[in-house]
Design an enzyme around this catalytic site. Structure first.
Site, PDB file in Angstrom:
ATOM      1  N   GLY A  40       0.782  -1.244  -0.054  1.00  0.00           N
ATOM      2  CA  GLY A  40       0.016   0.017  -0.020  1.00  0.00           C
ATOM      3  C   GLY A  40       0.749   1.214   0.062  1.00  0.00           C
ATOM      4  O   GLY A  40       1.947   1.375   0.677  1.00  0.00           O
ATOM      5  N   GLY A  42       0.599   4.176   1.205  1.00  0.00           N
ATOM      6  CA  GLY A  42       0.528   5.064   2.460  1.00  0.00           C
ATOM      7  C   GLY A  42       1.469   4.366   3.220  1.00  0.00           C
ATOM      8  O   GLY A  42       2.469   5.089   3.651  1.00  0.00           O
ATOM      9  N   THR A 222       9.698  12.035 -10.524  1.00  0.00           N
ATOM     10  CA  THR A 222      10.633  10.745 -10.568  1.00  0.00           C
ATOM     11  C   THR A 222      10.538  10.037 -11.726  1.00  0.00           C
ATOM     12  O   THR A 222       9.542   9.883 -12.607  1.00  0.00           O
ATOM     13  CB  THR A 222      10.180   9.735  -9.569  1.00  0.00           C
ATOM     14  N   GLY A 224      12.251   6.966 -12.564  1.00  0.00           N
ATOM     15  CA  GLY A 224      12.931   5.461 -12.627  1.00  0.00           C
ATOM     16  C   GLY A 224      14.281   5.513 -12.739  1.00  0.00           C
ATOM     17  O   GLY A 224      14.897   6.400 -11.802  1.00  0.00           O
ATOM     18  N   GLY A 227      16.548   8.758 -12.505  1.00  0.00           N
ATOM     19  CA  GLY A 227      16.702   9.612 -11.540  1.00  0.00           C
ATOM     20  C   GLY A 227      15.334  10.535 -11.206  1.00  0.00           C
ATOM     21  O   GLY A 227      14.151  10.055 -11.278  1.00  0.00           O
ATOM     22  N   ASP A 248      13.870  -5.620  -7.927  1.00  0.00           N
ATOM     23  CA  ASP A 248      12.434  -5.377  -7.937  1.00  0.00           C
ATOM     24  C   ASP A 248      12.129  -3.987  -7.596  1.00  0.00           C
ATOM     25  O   ASP A 248      12.401  -3.620  -6.624  1.00  0.00           O
ATOM     26  CB  ASP A 248      11.747  -6.424  -6.531  1.00  0.00           C
ATOM     27  N   THR A 250       9.160  -2.568  -7.761  1.00  0.00           N
ATOM     28  CA  THR A 250       7.981  -2.128  -6.944  1.00  0.00           C
ATOM     29  C   THR A 250       8.146  -1.460  -5.671  1.00  0.00           C
ATOM     30  O   THR A 250       8.894  -1.764  -4.835  1.00  0.00           O
ATOM     31  CB  THR A 250       7.232  -3.347  -6.804  1.00  0.00           C
ATOM     32  N   ASP A 254       7.666   4.764  -3.508  1.00  0.00           N
ATOM     33  CA  ASP A 254       7.451   4.927  -1.981  1.00  0.00           C
ATOM     34  C   ASP A 254       8.609   5.280  -1.368  1.00  0.00           C
ATOM     35  O   ASP A 254       8.389   6.081  -0.444  1.00  0.00           O
ATOM     36  CB  ASP A 254       6.595   3.654  -1.735  1.00  0.00           C
ATOM     37  N   SER A 293      11.602  -3.809   1.857  1.00  0.00           N
ATOM     38  CA  SER A 293      12.728  -3.617   1.175  1.00  0.00           C
ATOM     39  C   SER A 293      13.110  -2.185   1.553  1.00  0.00           C
ATOM     40  O   SER A 293      14.296  -1.655   0.896  1.00  0.00           O
ATOM     41  CB  SER A 293      12.602  -3.797  -0.191  1.00  0.00           C
TER      42      SER A 293
HETATM   43  P1  ATP Z   1       6.634   2.453  -8.345  1.00  0.00           P
HETATM   44  O1  ATP Z   1       5.019   2.574  -8.948  1.00  0.00           O
HETATM   45  O2  ATP Z   1       7.290   1.131  -8.853  1.00  0.00           O
HETATM   46  O3  ATP Z   1       6.877   2.534  -7.022  1.00  0.00           O
HETATM   47  P2  ATP Z   1       7.415   4.873  -9.668  1.00  0.00           P
HETATM   48  O4  ATP Z   1       6.916   4.770 -10.861  1.00  0.00           O
HETATM   49  O5  ATP Z   1       6.424   5.474  -8.670  1.00  0.00           O
HETATM   50  O6  ATP Z   1       7.649   3.569  -8.848  1.00  0.00           O
HETATM   51  P3  ATP Z   1      10.102   5.749 -10.381  1.00  0.00           P
HETATM   52  O7  ATP Z   1      10.104   6.935 -10.883  1.00  0.00           O
HETATM   53  O8  ATP Z   1      10.162   4.320 -11.224  1.00  0.00           O
HETATM   54  O9  ATP Z   1       8.905   5.692  -9.148  1.00  0.00           O
HETATM   55  O10 ATP Z   1      11.360   5.538  -9.324  1.00  0.00           O
HETATM   56  C1  ATP Z   1      11.225   6.084  -8.337  1.00  0.00           C
HETATM   57  C2  ATP Z   1      12.831   6.610  -7.727  1.00  0.00           C
HETATM   58  O11 ATP Z   1      13.357   5.195  -7.638  1.00  0.00           O
HETATM   59  C3  ATP Z   1      13.503   7.061  -8.845  1.00  0.00           C
HETATM   60  O12 ATP Z   1      13.547   8.545  -9.035  1.00  0.00           O
HETATM   61  C4  ATP Z   1      15.082   6.505  -8.618  1.00  0.00           C
HETATM   62  O13 ATP Z   1      15.596   7.660  -7.446  1.00  0.00           O
HETATM   63  C5  ATP Z   1      14.857   5.197  -8.163  1.00  0.00           C
HETATM   64  N1  ATP Z   1      14.874   4.419  -8.858  1.00  0.00           N
HETATM   65  C6  ATP Z   1      13.867   3.707  -9.692  1.00  0.00           C
HETATM   66  N2  ATP Z   1      14.385   2.702 -10.496  1.00  0.00           N
HETATM   67  C7  ATP Z   1      15.654   2.587 -10.347  1.00  0.00           C
HETATM   68  C8  ATP Z   1      16.676   1.794 -10.884  1.00  0.00           C
HETATM   69  N3  ATP Z   1      16.711   0.748 -11.421  1.00  0.00           N
HETATM   70  N4  ATP Z   1      18.009   2.128 -10.476  1.00  0.00           N
HETATM   71  C9  ATP Z   1      18.267   2.989  -9.519  1.00  0.00           C
HETATM   72  N5  ATP Z   1      17.312   3.598  -9.109  1.00  0.00           N
HETATM   73  C10 ATP Z   1      16.021   3.644  -9.229  1.00  0.00           C
HETATM   74  O1  RIB Z   2       3.900   1.715  -4.860  1.00  0.00           O
HETATM   75  C1  RIB Z   2       3.939  -0.004  -4.924  1.00  0.00           C
HETATM   76  C2  RIB Z   2       2.524  -0.021  -4.073  1.00  0.00           C
HETATM   77  O2  RIB Z   2       1.335   0.139  -4.817  1.00  0.00           O
HETATM   78  C3  RIB Z   2       2.374  -1.675  -3.817  1.00  0.00           C
HETATM   79  O3  RIB Z   2       2.904  -2.068  -2.489  1.00  0.00           O
HETATM   80  C4  RIB Z   2       0.956  -2.011  -3.828  1.00  0.00           C
HETATM   81  O4  RIB Z   2       0.309  -2.088  -2.724  1.00  0.00           O
HETATM   82  C5  RIB Z   2       0.298  -0.802  -4.661  1.00  0.00           C
HETATM   83  O5  RIB Z   2      -0.682  -0.230  -4.131  1.00  0.00           O
END
Ligand code: ATP
Ligand code: RIB
Length: 310
Positions: A40, A42, A222, A224, A227, A248, A250, A254, A293
């Site tokens: 989740g 939050g 953000t 990925g 950066g 991973d 995921t 957060d 994690s």
């Molecule tokens: P999710 O929905 O999976 O939680 P998100 O799409 O909200 O992720 P991202 O923009 O993918 O967020 O990633 C958030 C931050 O995590 C990035 O700004 C970066 O700092 C870090 N990050 C993500 N992927 C990587 C990676 N492969 N290596 C290093 N840092 C990463």
């Molecule tokens: O951002 C990742 C989270 O989004 C997962 O833990 C899942 O619960 C989804 O809500």
């Protein structure tokens, strides 16, 4: 002690399976591994902030069931305050069905927040004081929007810094956005809210300018493994992600948000807080799972010190 951070958002149980590719519509794929863990947005962000050392309170909601018990046991183990983990009498604890592609590490998620979509007036009167007395309020979009709007109004009235992670993407009023101090979308959410396709620093700046015109002073997008881009506070620019081997991703967003608010709560400027968010997230993507994690402060400090020497 840093400023007081309150996260108001979802807890759901993450049911995660990995397989050699993500299922296409109507396809069934054999999986390799399966785990159940706390998730989740939050809750994940709260765990990230707590482990990073913030003075943290979480407001969330679970049902009276085994997944709710799992949440409470996890918070107890983490020594997190559960005073504002509300229990819904009728609805089930939320769940997220997560598929992870073993090769690309990409995921797809179906989230059913259940209890977390049922914050009513009685709950709000219970949590009003904790929001009012916070210094920073961090929100996402996995709770019912009317409760989120009320929380924003309470925070605004009491000059609490409002940080919104607009995830997962959903429709939201301009009026609500105009009350936000710092918005932290990923590239897709930035596109959904601004119409700008974000692929690099230049387009991130364009999207940030749209957010600024909506009345949001600070923007962090953000991106990925690229950066994060920030605009606001002392300036703007791209802060590259750490070069790591992700297992991973995921919950990367957060981890980033939890790290960001922790740094802000310690008085760091936006640029430095984004750097801290990047480090926090880079450590989390090297481990499997979401909340479990999230890195501890000693790991973040060690990584930042090592990066300074490189
Ligand atoms: P999710 O929905 O999976 O939680 P998100 O799409 O909200 O992720 P991202 O923009 O993918 O967020 O990633 C958030 C931050 O995590 C990035 O700004 C970066 O700092 C870090 N990050 C993500 N992927 C990587 C990676 N492969 N290596 C290093 N840092 C990463
Ligand atoms: O951002 C990742 C989270 O989004 C997962 O833990 C899942 O619960 C989804 O809500």
């Amino acid at each position: 002690m840093g400023k007081k951070v309150v996260v108001f958002g979802s807890y759901v149980a993450d049911l995660t399976g990995t397989g050699e590719h993500l299922p296409r519509p109507a396809e069934t794929v054999f999986g390799e591994t399966f785990r159940i863990g706390p998730g989740g947005k939050g809750s994940n962000q709260a765990v990230a902030a707590h482990r990073a050392g913030a003075d943290l309170r979480l407001i969330t909601k679970v049902g009276k069931d085994v997944f709710g018990d799992l949440a409470l046991a996890f918070y107890e183990k983490e020594r997190m305050d559960t005073q504002f983990v509300l229990v819904d009498e009728e609805a089930a604890t939320g769940v997220a069905l997560i598929c992870v592609d073993e090769k690309t590490k990409q995921n797809q998620i179906l989230v059913v927040p259940s209890a977390c979509t049922r914050f009513g007036d009685r709950d709000l009167s219970q949590i009003e004081d904790i929001i009012r007395n916070a210094d920073i309020l961090l929100l996402q979009f996995e709770i019912n929007m009317d409760a989120l709007e009320k929380a924003v109004d309470i925070a605004k009235e009491h000059e609490v810094l409002i940080v919104l992670n607009p995830a997962p993407a959903r429709e939201v009023s301009r009026e609500l956005l105009s009350k936000i101090d710092i918005i932290t979308p990923n590239e897709m959410e930035a596109k959904a809210l601004t119409g700008v396709e974000v692929t690099n620093e230049e387009s991130a700046l364009q999207a940030a300018q749209v957010f600024h015109r909506m009345g949001i002073p600070s923007v962090v997008i953000t991106m990925g493994e690229k950066g994060a881009f920030y605009s606001g506070g002392s300036g703007q620019g791209m802060i590259p992600a750490r070069l790591v081997k992700a297992v991973d991703t995921t919950g990367a967003g957060d981890a980033f948000n939890g790290g960001l608010v922790t740094a802000l709560s310690e008085g760091k400027e936006l640029e430095e807080a984004v750097r801290f968010g990047n480090t926090t997230a880079s450590l989390s993507v090297q481990k499997f799972g979401t909340a479990p994690s999230m890195p501890y402060r000693r790991e973040i400090d060690r990584e930042e010190a090592a990066a300074d020497l490189r």
